[in-house]
Design an enzyme around this catalytic site. Structure first.
Site, PDB file in Angstrom:
ATOM      1  N   SER A  10      60.973 -43.999 -11.556  1.00 30.19           N
ATOM      2  CA  SER A  10      59.641 -44.069 -10.958  1.00 30.19           C
ATOM      3  C   SER A  10      58.797 -45.089 -11.703  1.00 30.19           C
ATOM      4  O   SER A  10      58.541 -44.948 -12.903  1.00 30.19           O
ATOM      5  CB  SER A  10      58.955 -42.695 -11.013  1.00 30.19           C
ATOM      6  OG  SER A  10      57.565 -42.862 -10.823  1.00 30.19           O
ATOM      7  N   HIS A  35      61.944 -45.633  -7.471  1.00 27.95           N
ATOM      8  CA  HIS A  35      61.061 -44.640  -6.857  1.00 27.95           C
ATOM      9  C   HIS A  35      59.621 -45.173  -6.905  1.00 27.95           C
ATOM     10  O   HIS A  35      59.091 -45.462  -7.972  1.00 27.95           O
ATOM     11  CB  HIS A  35      61.192 -43.337  -7.662  1.00 27.95           C
ATOM     12  CG  HIS A  35      60.419 -42.176  -7.142  1.00 27.95           C
ATOM     13  ND1 HIS A  35      60.938 -41.256  -6.244  1.00 27.95           N
ATOM     14  CD2 HIS A  35      59.155 -41.759  -7.411  1.00 27.95           C
ATOM     15  CE1 HIS A  35      60.040 -40.329  -5.993  1.00 27.95           C
ATOM     16  NE2 HIS A  35      58.943 -40.610  -6.683  1.00 27.95           N
ATOM     17  N   ASP A  37      55.760 -44.412  -6.002  1.00 27.22           N
ATOM     18  CA  ASP A  37      54.807 -43.349  -5.686  1.00 27.22           C
ATOM     19  C   ASP A  37      53.584 -43.929  -4.994  1.00 27.22           C
ATOM     20  O   ASP A  37      52.812 -44.682  -5.595  1.00 27.22           O
ATOM     21  CB  ASP A  37      54.395 -42.627  -6.977  1.00 27.22           C
ATOM     22  CG  ASP A  37      55.544 -41.799  -7.538  1.00 27.22           C
ATOM     23  OD1 ASP A  37      56.058 -40.941  -6.794  1.00 27.22           O
ATOM     24  OD2 ASP A  37      55.932 -42.011  -8.698  1.00 27.22           O
ATOM     25  N   MET A  39      50.069 -43.175  -3.378  1.00 30.86           N
ATOM     26  CA  MET A  39      49.024 -42.140  -3.412  1.00 30.86           C
ATOM     27  C   MET A  39      47.741 -42.670  -2.786  1.00 30.86           C
ATOM     28  O   MET A  39      47.371 -43.826  -3.020  1.00 30.86           O
ATOM     29  CB  MET A  39      48.744 -41.730  -4.854  1.00 30.86           C
ATOM     30  CG  MET A  39      49.986 -41.285  -5.602  1.00 30.86           C
ATOM     31  SD  MET A  39      49.564 -40.677  -7.228  1.00 30.86           S
ATOM     32  CE  MET A  39      51.208 -40.420  -7.916  1.00 30.86           C
ATOM     33  N   HIS A  68      57.987 -42.603  -2.031  1.00 27.08           N
ATOM     34  CA  HIS A  68      57.454 -41.231  -2.028  1.00 27.08           C
ATOM     35  C   HIS A  68      56.001 -41.282  -1.580  1.00 27.08           C
ATOM     36  O   HIS A  68      55.119 -41.644  -2.347  1.00 27.08           O
ATOM     37  CB  HIS A  68      57.609 -40.667  -3.455  1.00 27.08           C
ATOM     38  CG  HIS A  68      57.092 -39.281  -3.613  1.00 27.08           C
ATOM     39  ND1 HIS A  68      56.927 -38.680  -4.844  1.00 27.08           N
ATOM     40  CD2 HIS A  68      56.700 -38.345  -2.705  1.00 27.08           C
ATOM     41  CE1 HIS A  68      56.457 -37.460  -4.687  1.00 27.08           C
ATOM     42  NE2 HIS A  68      56.299 -37.236  -3.398  1.00 27.08           N
ATOM     43  N   MET A  70      52.637 -39.849  -0.909  1.00 29.51           N
ATOM     44  CA  MET A  70      51.733 -38.720  -1.157  1.00 29.51           C
ATOM     45  C   MET A  70      50.420 -39.066  -0.480  1.00 29.51           C
ATOM     46  O   MET A  70      49.405 -39.374  -1.121  1.00 29.51           O
ATOM     47  CB  MET A  70      51.569 -38.527  -2.674  1.00 29.51           C
ATOM     48  CG  MET A  70      52.798 -37.878  -3.300  1.00 29.51           C
ATOM     49  SD  MET A  70      52.931 -38.187  -5.065  1.00 29.51           S
ATOM     50  CE  MET A  70      53.691 -39.801  -5.028  1.00 29.51           C
ATOM     51  N   MET A 141      59.077 -31.027  -5.674  1.00 36.53           N
ATOM     52  CA  MET A 141      58.173 -31.481  -6.740  1.00 36.53           C
ATOM     53  C   MET A 141      58.163 -30.451  -7.862  1.00 36.53           C
ATOM     54  O   MET A 141      57.950 -29.264  -7.614  1.00 36.53           O
ATOM     55  CB  MET A 141      56.744 -31.650  -6.203  1.00 36.53           C
ATOM     56  CG  MET A 141      56.518 -32.844  -5.311  1.00 36.53           C
ATOM     57  SD  MET A 141      56.995 -34.430  -6.029  1.00 36.53           S
ATOM     58  CE  MET A 141      55.896 -34.538  -7.459  1.00 36.53           C
ATOM     59  N   ASP A 176      61.403 -34.138  -8.843  1.00 36.32           N
ATOM     60  CA  ASP A 176      60.465 -35.166  -9.303  1.00 36.32           C
ATOM     61  C   ASP A 176      59.324 -34.521 -10.079  1.00 36.32           C
ATOM     62  O   ASP A 176      58.581 -33.703  -9.537  1.00 36.32           O
ATOM     63  CB  ASP A 176      59.919 -35.899  -8.060  1.00 36.32           C
ATOM     64  CG  ASP A 176      58.960 -37.020  -8.397  1.00 36.32           C
ATOM     65  OD1 ASP A 176      58.813 -37.372  -9.581  1.00 36.32           O
ATOM     66  OD2 ASP A 176      58.347 -37.549  -7.441  1.00 36.32           O
TER      67      ASP A 176
HETATM   68  C1  DX5 Z   1      54.043 -37.590  -9.515  1.00 31.18           C
HETATM   69  C2  DX5 Z   1      55.038 -38.594  -9.012  1.00 31.18           C
HETATM   70  C3  DX5 Z   1      56.222 -38.707  -9.888  1.00 31.18           C
HETATM   71  C4  DX5 Z   1      55.898 -39.178 -11.289  1.00 31.18           C
HETATM   72  C5  DX5 Z   1      56.889 -38.637 -12.253  1.00 31.18           C
HETATM   73  O1  DX5 Z   1      53.112 -37.311  -8.550  1.00 31.18           O
HETATM   74  O2  DX5 Z   1      55.504 -38.239  -7.729  1.00 31.18           O
HETATM   75  O3  DX5 Z   1      57.225 -39.536  -9.303  1.00 31.18           O
HETATM   76  O4  DX5 Z   1      55.890 -40.576 -11.379  1.00 31.18           O
HETATM   77  O5  DX5 Z   1      56.479 -38.936 -13.548  1.00 31.18           O
HETATM   78  P1  DX5 Z   1      57.141 -38.222 -14.814  1.00 31.18           P
HETATM   79  O6  DX5 Z   1      58.625 -38.431 -14.724  1.00 31.18           O
HETATM   80  O7  DX5 Z   1      56.501 -38.902 -15.971  1.00 31.18           O
HETATM   81  O8  DX5 Z   1      56.772 -36.770 -14.704  1.00 31.18           O
HETATM   82 ZN    ZN Z   2      57.288 -39.339  -6.997  1.00 27.32          ZN
END
Ligand code: DX5
Ligand code: ZN
Length: 225
Positions: A10, A35, A37, A39, A68, A70, A141, A176
């Site tokens: 990620s 990956h 993210d 948001m 991913h 969100m 999650m 994740d």
């Molecule tokens: C959180 C993300 C994850 C995050 C994981 O909302 O979806 O992908 O980057 O980070 P670590 O591995 O540091 O928990």
């Molecule tokens: Zn993620």
């Protein structure tokens, strides 16, 4: 025997102004997925990247993208993200973010990309069980989404086991949030095979070894079963 272990790096914990170097580093370490993210400041209390960055990343790596989402109303945006990405990439949306999961799935399918459905730590597995035949991956999650570097929530472990028991064949189950070298074995033991890590890769002095060690630890569990 579980499906093949895949490690997803990620980029949320990568250095954002050196993203290309960071991606090359994990690519050289043989990571299976990048990956990303996404948001929106509504579904989660943080804002990250949009399709523009996804497209940029697509140009600098051959590693498949694991996008991913969100974001609220994913049905409005999946096409744009799919156009920024490409064949072999995967888009995952959150079940809590839409009233139309079947529509989101068919929109993503229509673009030729793979589909994942994700659920937050407090969401029960039942809500996605009837969708499992329609998706390529389910994402559990193990932190409340929004930030890297949070602590793993161990109460999600039984959810992974439940999903593995009802999921078709060799379906990918991704975990994740808060994954470390200390807890990766536990999630694989419960049936997860796609493991996301941000901090455990990018916040170490040696991401190359971090990936190698995470993979080795996870594959060890699979070998014993
Ligand atoms: C959180 C993300 C994850 C995050 C994981 O909302 O979806 O992908 O980057 O980070 P670590 O591995 O540091 O928990
Ligand atoms: Zn993620």
């Amino acid at each position: 025997m579980q499906p093949k272990i895949k490690i997803a790096a990620s980029i949320l914990a990568a250095n954002p102004v050196r993203l290309e170097d960071e991606i090359k580093k994990v690519e050289m370490a043989g990571v299976d997925l990048i990956h990303i993210d996404v948001m929106d400041g509504h579904f989660v209390p943080n804002i990250t990247v949009g399709p523009f960055i996804v497209e940029g990343i697509k140009h600098i790596t051959k590693v498949p993208l694991d996008i991913h989402l969100m974001i609220e109303h994913p049905e409005r945006y999946v096409k744009t993200f799919a156009e920024a990405a490409g064949k072999g990439d995967l888009i995952t949306f959150h079940i809590e973010a839409t009233k139309k999961p079947e529509e989101v799935i068919s929109l993503i399918r229509g673009t030729g990309l793979k589909v994942g459905v994700s659920m937050n730590p407090d969401t029960s597995t039942e809500i996605v069980e009837n969708l499992l035949d329609m998706v390529d991956m389910v994402l559990v999650m193990s932190v409340n989404p929004g930030f890297a570097g949070q602590k793993f929530i161990s109460k999600v472990l039984p959810k992974i086991a439940k999903l593995r028991s009802v999921a078709p064949g060799k379906m990918d189950i991704e975990v994740d949030g808060g994954i470390t070298i200390e807890n990766i074995s536990q999630v694989v033991q419960q049936g997860a095979n796609v493991i996301v890590a941000a901090s455990a890769i990018f916040k170490t002095s040696d991401p190359f070894s971090a990936i190698k060690n995470l993979r080795q630890m996870a594959e060890e569990v699979n070998r014993k079963e």
